[in-house]
Structures are given as structure tokens and as C-alpha cells.
Scaffold this active site. Structure first.
Site, PDB file in Angstrom:
ATOM      1  CE  LYS A  90      33.395  12.057  11.725  1.00  0.00           C
ATOM      2  NZ  LYS A  90      32.925  13.409  12.047  1.00  0.00           N
ATOM      3  CE  LYS A 141      24.938   8.671  16.536  1.00  0.00           C
ATOM      4  NZ  LYS A 141      25.872   9.632  17.148  1.00  0.00           N
ATOM      5  CE  LYS A 194      24.721  15.697  10.365  1.00  0.00           C
ATOM      6  NZ  LYS A 194      24.878  17.146  10.624  1.00  0.00           N
TER       7      LYS A 194
END
Length: 327
Positions: free
Chosen positions: A111, A192, A195
Site C-alpha cells: 500500500k 484479488k 474495493k
């Protein structure tokens, strides 16, 4: 009764990967365990959030918890920031965690990659996750493979604390689904379902309209072989569709393969879209019938119940660490 804790961030749109990987499991657990299901809004603050959107998404997630079948008479549903013991214990655990341990967290590396500025919260948030779990004497945590590392850190911190100060924390165990726990992107099946993805065709959200769902499934990436075979390494897109079909119909992947043997990808996609629409329509109808006042009342009662447990734990921890109590 053994206790289960799990939380979901109120960011982005909740999609079928979240539902199959965690939320659907919550419904099955509520009859056999003492469960706490948390809207982890403090975790969301590790990256910039629009305040109004965050509040809206927190209420939406609470509504979805109820719409998928969680019963507030059986489980505790609450918002993380409504229970101040969470950040308080997180600080105490930070003082028991080593810098190198947090630096090894792969999610932090992923991230923060390529970003000029990264918040300290993103670096230390595994300690907040540990606090979420350890506050409630949690026995089991439903986690996907991407969260196993954080749970291992939680276990290490609990053991370290217990060794130093005496038995205090229950050391939690992971609870991982074998199938459906890792749903992949419909457009990039080597990644994956996320969101945060800006490509709306990569995911199916729980509140998507039937026409949107069908369009997204029909556009899902597969391969040119046109042979229905479960092979995640060589046929990741098709294998993801078979995983979805298996998960939504509760049949094995082998049975799903046999069902569509000799048929084209179009047939699988059409039937898959139909079963997803059918299941999500039930959830959406439940969601639309919820009253805002009822959701707020559930969250208020949930926070009160969670806090009554958390207060006992935090006082015990503070006492063992030598902090002076109020007289």
C-alpha cells in the site's frame, strides 16, 4: 461459548469477494459462537477519507450486515470508533511491538509502494488490528490469506505480553475458508477483487442492479481455449468463475466442472449471472426495508455491549503494565 471477532472497513463498495470471503461466513458462525462484528472505521483513516462518505459508508455497511442475515439478538454489531478502548489498547500494544515486525508486513509494503507520503497509521495499524481482536478474548478470527500475517503478529504480541506480564490475552486462531475465501478480479484474474479498484467491471458489488451484474459477468476475462476446466495457474479467469459458481450454489468445484463439461463459456457465464442475481436480490430487498433509526439503535446497543467487555480487558492490561488507576 467460544468467541469470534471480525471487522470490515467502511470504504468503497462491499463486493461479492467481501461477502464470500468473510461476511457470508459470519451468518453461519452466529449460531455456534459468541460473535462480534465490527465496522472498523479507524482503520479506514490510514489513508485520506471524505468525512461525509465515510459516515455514509459506515451506515451502509451496518445495513448490509443486517441484510445478509446477522441477528443483533445473537451477535454484537458495532462501530470501532464508538469503543475508545480500541485505540487505547493499540497504543499499549505498540509499546510491545518491534519496529522490524511492522516493517515486514507485506500489506504495508504494497500500500505504500510508489507513494511520496505514507501515514504512520498505515505502518502501525496491525497493532490496532491486534487490539480489536485481543480486547474481546477472541478465540477465532475469520481471515483471508492476505490477513494471515497480521493475525500471526497478533498472536506473537499476545504471547509476548503473556510471557512478560502473566496470562492476560487469549491467543487467537485463524478461521480460513478453503473455497471462496479469495475471489479474484473479473478483469485481472491474477489479482484479488478489490474495493479500491477504479475499474467497476472488475468487481460485483452487493448493491449492484441485476443488469449491471449480468454485464460484468459476461465481460469477465477468460481465455481462448473454451474448455471448462479448473486450473488457477493456466486458466485464472475461468477458474475464478467456477469458484464463484461453486460458492454461490454450495456445490463443489468438481461438480461445477462436471455440470458445464462440453459447454461453452457463455453458458457458464449466463448461469453464474443468474445465481448471483438471485442471491443478491434477497440481500438487496432486506437492505431496502431497513429503517435508519433501527440501524442506529443496533449500533448504539452493540457499542454498549462491546464496551462492557473491552473495559474489563483494558483495565487488566493497564494494571499489569503499571499504569496508575483513578482512585
Amino acid at each position: 461459548m467460544q468467541r469470534v471477532f471480525s471487522g470490515v472497513q467502511p470504504t468503497g463498495d462491499i463486493h461479492i469477494g467481501n461477502y464470500l470471503g468473510a461476511m457470508r461466513q459470519f451468518v453461519k458462525l452466529q449460531n455456534d459462537y459468541s460473535c462480534l462484528f465490527c465496522i472498523v472505521d479507524l482503520h479506514a483513516l490510514t489513508v485520506p477519507q471524505d468525512p461525509e462518505t465515510l459516515r455514509k459508508k459506515s451506515i451502509e455497511l451496518a445495513g448490509l450486515y443486517l441484510a445478509i442475515g446477522l441477528d443483533p439478538k445473537k451477535v454484537i454489531i458495532f462501530v470501532q470508533s464508538h469503543v475508545p478502548e480500541h485505540p487505547e489498547l493499540a497504543w499499549l500494544l505498540q509499546c510491545m511491538t518491534y519496529f522490524g515486525e511492522l516493517g515486514r508486513m507485506t500489506q504495508f509494503k504494497d500500500k505504500s509502494k510508489g507513494k511520496e507520503a505514507v501515514s504512520v497509521g498505515l505502518f502501525t495499524y496491525p497493532d490496532l488490528m491486534a487490539a480489536d481482536i485481543l480486547l474481546y478474548d477472541t478465540n477465532f478470527v475469520p481471515v483471508g490469506n492476505d490477513q494471515k500475517q497480521h493475525l500471526e503478529l497478533t498472536r506473537d504480541i499476545a504471547i509476548r505480553f503473556n510471557n512478560r506480564f502473566g496470562e492476560t490475552f487469549v491467543v487467537p486462531e485463524p478461521m480460513i475458508l478453503k473455497t471462496g475465501s479469495r475471489i479474484m478480479s473479473l478483469t485481472e484474474p491474477d489479482k484479488k477483487m478489490s474495493k479500491s479498484s477504479e475499474n467497476q467491471y472488475s468487481k460485483i458489488n452487493l448493491l449492484d442492479e441485476p443488469s449491471q451484474i449480468k454485464k460484468k459477468i459476461m465481460r469477465a476475462v477468460t481465455d481462448s481455449e473454451n474448455v471448462i476446466r479448473y486450473d488457477p495457474e493456466n486458466k485464472p479467469g475461468l477458474s475464478n468463475l467456477l469458484t464463484l459458481y461453486s460458492s454461490f450454489t454450495d456445490i463443489s468445484i468438481e461438480d461445477a466442472e462436471a455440470r458445464f463439461k462440453g459447454q461453452g463459456y457463455g453458458t457458464l457465464k449466463k448461469e453464474l449471472a443468474d445465481v448471483i442475481v438471485e442471491r443478491l436480490s434477497e440481500i438487496q430487498n432486506n437492505y431496502k426495508n431497513l429503517d435508519l433509526n433501527y440501524i442506529n439503535e443496533v449500533l448504539k446497543e452493540g457499542a454498549e455491549k462491546a464496551s462492557s467487555i473491552a473495559k474489563v480487558t483494558i483495565e487488566k492490561v493497564k494494571d499489569k503494565m503499571g499504569l496508575l488507576p483513578i482512585k
